[in-house]
Design an enzyme around this catalytic site. Sequence first.
Site, PDB file in Angstrom:
ATOM      1  N   GLY A  12       0.784  -1.235   0.000  1.00  0.00           N
ATOM      2  CA  GLY A  12       0.000   0.000   0.000  1.00  0.00           C
ATOM      3  C   GLY A  12       0.814   1.283   0.000  1.00  0.00           C
ATOM      4  O   GLY A  12       0.332   2.320   0.460  1.00  0.00           O
ATOM      5  N   ASN A  14       1.526   3.029  -2.616  1.00  0.00           N
ATOM      6  CA  ASN A  14       0.822   3.962  -3.517  1.00  0.00           C
ATOM      7  C   ASN A  14      -0.414   4.534  -2.827  1.00  0.00           C
ATOM      8  O   ASN A  14      -0.726   5.716  -2.988  1.00  0.00           O
ATOM      9  CB  ASN A  14       0.452   3.274  -4.830  1.00  0.00           C
ATOM     10  N   LEU A  91      -3.944  -6.817  -7.464  1.00  0.00           N
ATOM     11  CA  LEU A  91      -3.469  -7.902  -8.320  1.00  0.00           C
ATOM     12  C   LEU A  91      -4.560  -8.941  -8.591  1.00  0.00           C
ATOM     13  O   LEU A  91      -4.308 -10.137  -8.603  1.00  0.00           O
ATOM     14  CB  LEU A  91      -2.226  -8.544  -7.681  1.00  0.00           C
ATOM     15  N   ASN A 108      -5.236   2.681 -13.251  1.00  0.00           N
ATOM     16  CA  ASN A 108      -4.291   1.711 -12.693  1.00  0.00           C
ATOM     17  C   ASN A 108      -2.884   2.278 -12.766  1.00  0.00           C
ATOM     18  O   ASN A 108      -2.555   2.991 -13.712  1.00  0.00           O
ATOM     19  CB  ASN A 108      -4.369   0.415 -13.526  1.00  0.00           C
ATOM     20  N   HIS A 110       0.929   1.053 -13.243  1.00  0.00           N
ATOM     21  CA  HIS A 110       1.710  -0.125 -13.656  1.00  0.00           C
ATOM     22  C   HIS A 110       3.200   0.229 -13.601  1.00  0.00           C
ATOM     23  O   HIS A 110       3.601   1.289 -14.094  1.00  0.00           O
ATOM     24  CB  HIS A 110       1.309  -0.570 -15.072  1.00  0.00           C
ATOM     25  N   ASP A 151      -3.730  -4.089 -19.056  1.00  0.00           N
ATOM     26  CA  ASP A 151      -2.792  -2.977 -19.310  1.00  0.00           C
ATOM     27  C   ASP A 151      -2.929  -2.401 -20.727  1.00  0.00           C
ATOM     28  O   ASP A 151      -1.947  -1.914 -21.303  1.00  0.00           O
ATOM     29  CB  ASP A 151      -1.328  -3.412 -19.059  1.00  0.00           C
TER      30      ASP A 151
HETATM   31  C1  GAR Z   1       3.397  -1.224  -7.336  1.00  0.00           C
HETATM   32  O1  GAR Z   1       4.713  -1.243  -7.810  1.00  0.00           O
HETATM   33  C2  GAR Z   1       2.421  -1.206  -8.499  1.00  0.00           C
HETATM   34  O2  GAR Z   1       2.881  -0.448  -9.591  1.00  0.00           O
HETATM   35  C3  GAR Z   1       2.363  -2.666  -8.843  1.00  0.00           C
HETATM   36  O3  GAR Z   1       2.324  -3.322  -7.603  1.00  0.00           O
HETATM   37  C4  GAR Z   1       3.064  -2.543  -6.638  1.00  0.00           C
HETATM   38  C5  GAR Z   1       2.188  -2.334  -5.424  1.00  0.00           C
HETATM   39  O4  GAR Z   1       2.898  -1.693  -4.386  1.00  0.00           O
HETATM   40  N1  GAR Z   1       1.229  -2.958  -9.672  1.00  0.00           N
HETATM   41  C6  GAR Z   1       1.245  -3.866 -10.636  1.00  0.00           C
HETATM   42  O5  GAR Z   1       2.203  -4.566 -10.879  1.00  0.00           O
HETATM   43  C7  GAR Z   1      -0.046  -3.971 -11.443  1.00  0.00           C
HETATM   44  N2  GAR Z   1       0.159  -4.712 -12.644  1.00  0.00           N
HETATM   45  P1  GAR Z   1       2.159  -0.961  -3.193  1.00  0.00           P
HETATM   46  O6  GAR Z   1       1.153  -1.953  -2.612  1.00  0.00           O
HETATM   47  O7  GAR Z   1       3.248  -0.645  -2.214  1.00  0.00           O
HETATM   48  O8  GAR Z   1       1.478   0.258  -3.733  1.00  0.00           O
END
Ligand code: GAR
Length: 202
Positions: A12, A14, A91, A108, A110, A151
């Site tokens: 989390g 982001n 995910l 989203n 990525h 995507d």
């Molecule tokens: C992030 O790097 C995000 O870009 C990626 O998962 C991570 C989550 O981190 N998302 C993907 O790969 C989607 N295809 P977080 O839970 O610390 O935000």
Amino acid sequence: MLNIVVCVSGGGTNLQAIIDGIKNGTIRNTKISGVISNNAGAYALKRAENERIPAFCISPKSYESRGEFNQAFLAKLKELNPDLIVLAGFLVILPEEMTEIYQNRIINIHPSLIPSFCGTGFYGLKVHEAVLARGVKITGATVHFVDAGTDTGKIISQKAVEVLDGDTPEILQRRVMEQAEWVILPRAIDEIAMAEIAGGKG
Ligand code: GAR
């Protein structure tokens, strides 16, 4: 005010960048009306609780079938009634109806420069492992609208990040988050929220 629901699966960071952006005013006119995780152990849920943001776990493991999970997930979204759904490290493959119901209202983040290193199987650390295996020198992150593909939706913004000698997937992931993801995701939400004001919703 733009009501957003943030969907998460893991750490989390982001989500935290969005929370911080709302607090420090870099994201304007925006309220997080709920956080939904598919994973009960996600630290993202704790981050939401710390901020007294309504947080919900809807896990496929709690349902007999994928269809039942999808219905529960859609029902929770309907209840929260978001103007925008933000997938921040979520995910889970979205229920088919979701991209129809919320057309142009799901974004989203990525962790690569789409169309490189994206699509089925490219998520989280796997993306950075693939980047290092291929030996590219520039990677980055992309914010895009979500459509029925993986995507494939319209790109909103991208930011490039250098790959450095000696990078491990973990080191590179952190740099992409710090230099790109935590910058462009809050900025995209702010821009959408400000466009709502300009469009007359306020
Ligand atoms: C992030 O790097 C995000 O870009 C990626 O998962 C991570 C989550 O981190 N998302 C993907 O790969 C989607 N295809 P977080 O839970 O610390 O935000």
